[in-house]
Design a protein around this motif. Sequence first.
Motif, PDB file in Angstrom:
ATOM      1  N   MET A  17      35.241  50.100  -0.711  1.00 11.07           N
ATOM      2  CA  MET A  17      35.214  49.375  -0.440  1.00 11.07           C
ATOM      3  C   MET A  17      34.420  49.139   1.334  1.00 11.07           C
ATOM      4  SD  MET A  17      33.548  45.650  -1.854  1.00 11.07           S
ATOM      5  CE  MET A  17      33.792  46.052  -3.137  1.00 11.07           C
ATOM      6  N   ASN A  18      33.373  49.155   1.819  1.00  8.81           N
ATOM      7  CA  ASN A  18      32.558  48.571   3.323  1.00  8.81           C
ATOM      8  C   ASN A  18      33.309  47.507   3.099  1.00  8.81           C
ATOM      9  OD1 ASN A  18      32.248  51.636   3.469  1.00  8.81           O
ATOM     10  ND2 ASN A  18      30.097  51.014   2.491  1.00  8.81           N
ATOM     11  N   GLU A  19      33.026  46.988   4.967  1.00  9.09           N
ATOM     12  CA  GLU A  19      33.417  45.909   4.889  1.00  9.09           C
ATOM     13  C   GLU A  19      32.334  44.664   5.107  1.00  9.09           C
ATOM     14  OE1 GLU A  19      36.829  43.702   4.817  1.00  9.09           O
ATOM     15  OE2 GLU A  19      37.166  45.620   3.438  1.00  9.09           O
ATOM     16  N   LEU A  20      31.115  45.183   6.359  1.00 10.44           N
ATOM     17  CA  LEU A  20      30.963  44.450   7.054  1.00 10.44           C
ATOM     18  C   LEU A  20      29.172  45.710   6.947  1.00 10.44           C
ATOM     19  CD1 LEU A  20      29.560  42.002   8.066  1.00 10.44           C
ATOM     20  CD2 LEU A  20      30.565  43.011  10.490  1.00 10.44           C
ATOM     21  N   LEU A  21      28.024  45.043   7.398  1.00 13.50           N
ATOM     22  CA  LEU A  21      26.988  45.403   6.861  1.00 13.50           C
ATOM     23  C   LEU A  21      25.883  44.986   8.302  1.00 13.50           C
ATOM     24  CD1 LEU A  21      24.412  47.896   4.887  1.00 13.50           C
ATOM     25  CD2 LEU A  21      23.851  45.632   5.926  1.00 13.50           C
ATOM     26  N   ILE A  22      25.622  45.281   9.105  1.00 15.09           N
ATOM     27  CA  ILE A  22      24.388  45.041  10.591  1.00 15.09           C
ATOM     28  C   ILE A  22      23.353  45.834  10.155  1.00 15.09           C
ATOM     29  CG2 ILE A  22      24.420  44.060  12.644  1.00 15.09           C
ATOM     30  CD1 ILE A  22      27.422  44.543  12.688  1.00 15.09           C
ATOM     31  N   THR A  23      22.413  44.942   9.953  1.00 15.72           N
ATOM     32  CA  THR A  23      21.198  45.210  10.025  1.00 15.72           C
ATOM     33  C   THR A  23      20.661  45.200  11.599  1.00 15.72           C
ATOM     34  OG1 THR A  23      19.949  43.312   9.678  1.00 15.72           O
ATOM     35  CG2 THR A  23      20.561  44.724   7.935  1.00 15.72           C
ATOM     36  N   GLY A  24      19.320  46.008  12.421  1.00 12.67           N
ATOM     37  CA  GLY A  24      19.129  45.700  13.414  1.00 12.67           C
ATOM     38  C   GLY A  24      20.376  45.702  14.185  1.00 12.67           C
ATOM     39  N   VAL A  43      16.338  49.319   0.348  1.00 13.05           N
ATOM     40  CA  VAL A  43      17.599  48.768   1.075  1.00 13.05           C
ATOM     41  C   VAL A  43      18.640  48.408  -0.151  1.00 13.05           C
ATOM     42  CG1 VAL A  43      17.703  46.308   1.397  1.00 13.05           C
ATOM     43  CG2 VAL A  43      16.315  47.012   2.724  1.00 13.05           C
ATOM     44  N   SER A  44      17.673  48.275  -0.968  1.00 10.60           N
ATOM     45  CA  SER A  44      18.743  47.441  -2.879  1.00 10.60           C
ATOM     46  C   SER A  44      19.671  49.695  -3.020  1.00 10.60           C
ATOM     47  CB  SER A  44      17.449  47.731  -4.334  1.00 10.60           C
ATOM     48  OG  SER A  44      16.697  46.375  -4.132  1.00 10.60           O
ATOM     49  N   ALA A  45      19.365  50.319  -3.156  1.00  9.76           N
ATOM     50  CA  ALA A  45      19.624  51.902  -3.009  1.00  9.76           C
ATOM     51  C   ALA A  45      20.703  52.186  -1.941  1.00  9.76           C
ATOM     52  CB  ALA A  45      18.238  53.204  -2.671  1.00  9.76           C
ATOM     53  N   LEU A  46      20.966  51.196   0.017  1.00 13.35           N
ATOM     54  CA  LEU A  46      21.981  51.584   0.300  1.00 13.35           C
ATOM     55  C   LEU A  46      22.957  50.265  -0.521  1.00 13.35           C
ATOM     56  CD1 LEU A  46      22.319  53.102   3.149  1.00 13.35           C
ATOM     57  CD2 LEU A  46      21.904  50.927   4.018  1.00 13.35           C
ATOM     58  N   LEU A 104      26.547  50.785  -0.602  1.00 11.36           N
ATOM     59  CA  LEU A 104      27.793  50.447   0.252  1.00 11.36           C
ATOM     60  C   LEU A 104      28.206  49.110  -0.183  1.00 11.36           C
ATOM     61  CD1 LEU A 104      25.745  50.522   3.358  1.00 11.36           C
ATOM     62  CD2 LEU A 104      27.477  53.209   2.411  1.00 11.36           C
ATOM     63  N   ARG A 105      27.560  48.743  -1.161  1.00 13.86           N
ATOM     64  CA  ARG A 105      29.077  47.067  -1.628  1.00 13.86           C
ATOM     65  C   ARG A 105      29.025  46.933  -0.801  1.00 13.86           C
ATOM     66  NH1 ARG A 105      28.058  47.178  -6.265  1.00 13.86           N
ATOM     67  NH2 ARG A 105      27.434  48.643  -8.183  1.00 13.86           N
ATOM     68  N   PRO A 106      28.527  46.076   0.738  1.00 17.42           N
ATOM     69  CA  PRO A 106      29.261  45.846   1.353  1.00 17.42           C
ATOM     70  C   PRO A 106      29.969  44.092   1.231  1.00 17.42           C
ATOM     71  CG  PRO A 106      26.929  45.802   1.891  1.00 17.42           C
ATOM     72  CD  PRO A 106      27.320  46.369   0.688  1.00 17.42           C
ATOM     73  N   LYS A 107      30.732  44.132   2.072  1.00 19.52           N
ATOM     74  CA  LYS A 107      30.992  41.834   1.454  1.00 19.52           C
ATOM     75  C   LYS A 107      30.993  41.274   2.287  1.00 19.52           C
ATOM     76  CE  LYS A 107      36.096  43.689   0.474  1.00 19.52           C
ATOM     77  NZ  LYS A 107      37.737  43.038   0.447  1.00 19.52           N
ATOM     78  N   ALA A 108      29.962  41.474   3.092  1.00 22.98           N
ATOM     79  CA  ALA A 108      29.281  40.855   4.266  1.00 22.98           C
ATOM     80  C   ALA A 108      27.977  41.068   4.863  1.00 22.98           C
ATOM     81  CB  ALA A 108      29.743  39.803   5.092  1.00 22.98           C
ATOM     82  N   VAL A 109      26.944  40.800   5.072  1.00 21.33           N
ATOM     83  CA  VAL A 109      25.709  40.959   5.916  1.00 21.33           C
ATOM     84  C   VAL A 109      25.477  40.372   6.792  1.00 21.33           C
ATOM     85  CG1 VAL A 109      23.526  41.785   5.869  1.00 21.33           C
ATOM     86  CG2 VAL A 109      24.843  42.292   3.137  1.00 21.33           C
ATOM     87  N   ILE A 110      25.502  40.884   8.248  1.00 22.75           N
ATOM     88  CA  ILE A 110      24.780  39.952   9.379  1.00 22.75           C
ATOM     89  C   ILE A 110      23.588  41.150   9.352  1.00 22.75           C
ATOM     90  CG2 ILE A 110      25.381  39.443  11.509  1.00 22.75           C
ATOM     91  CD1 ILE A 110      27.866  39.906  11.241  1.00 22.75           C
ATOM     92  N   HIS A 111      22.157  39.703   9.565  1.00 23.65           N
ATOM     93  CA  HIS A 111      20.621  39.962   9.915  1.00 23.65           C
ATOM     94  C   HIS A 111      20.950  39.829  10.952  1.00 23.65           C
ATOM     95  CE1 HIS A 111      17.122  41.762   8.675  1.00 23.65           C
ATOM     96  NE2 HIS A 111      16.480  39.895   8.800  1.00 23.65           N
TER      97      HIS A 111
END
Length: 71
Positions: A1-8, A54-57, A61-68
């Motif tokens: 499982m991935n931990e953190l996803l950052i957009t931008g 966005v839904s597919a990604l 990935l199922r990130p635990k957290a997202v920073i937009h």
Amino acid sequence: MNELLITGASGYLAQYLIPAAAARTETIGTARRAASVIAGAKGHALDITDKSGVSALFEQLRPKAVIHCAA
């Protein structure tokens, strides 16, 4: 499982955020072009205005957290 996803992840804030995050956890970055994601994050191409993309990604990935950070 991935931990953190950052957009931008190719922008101004990301150049500071990604190195700090990547030193602590697995970091995934999204930008319009995967190649433009700041070094230190695994890059994924994503248009944040594309709801199905966005839904597919997120499903993949199922990130635990997202920073937009995308504008």
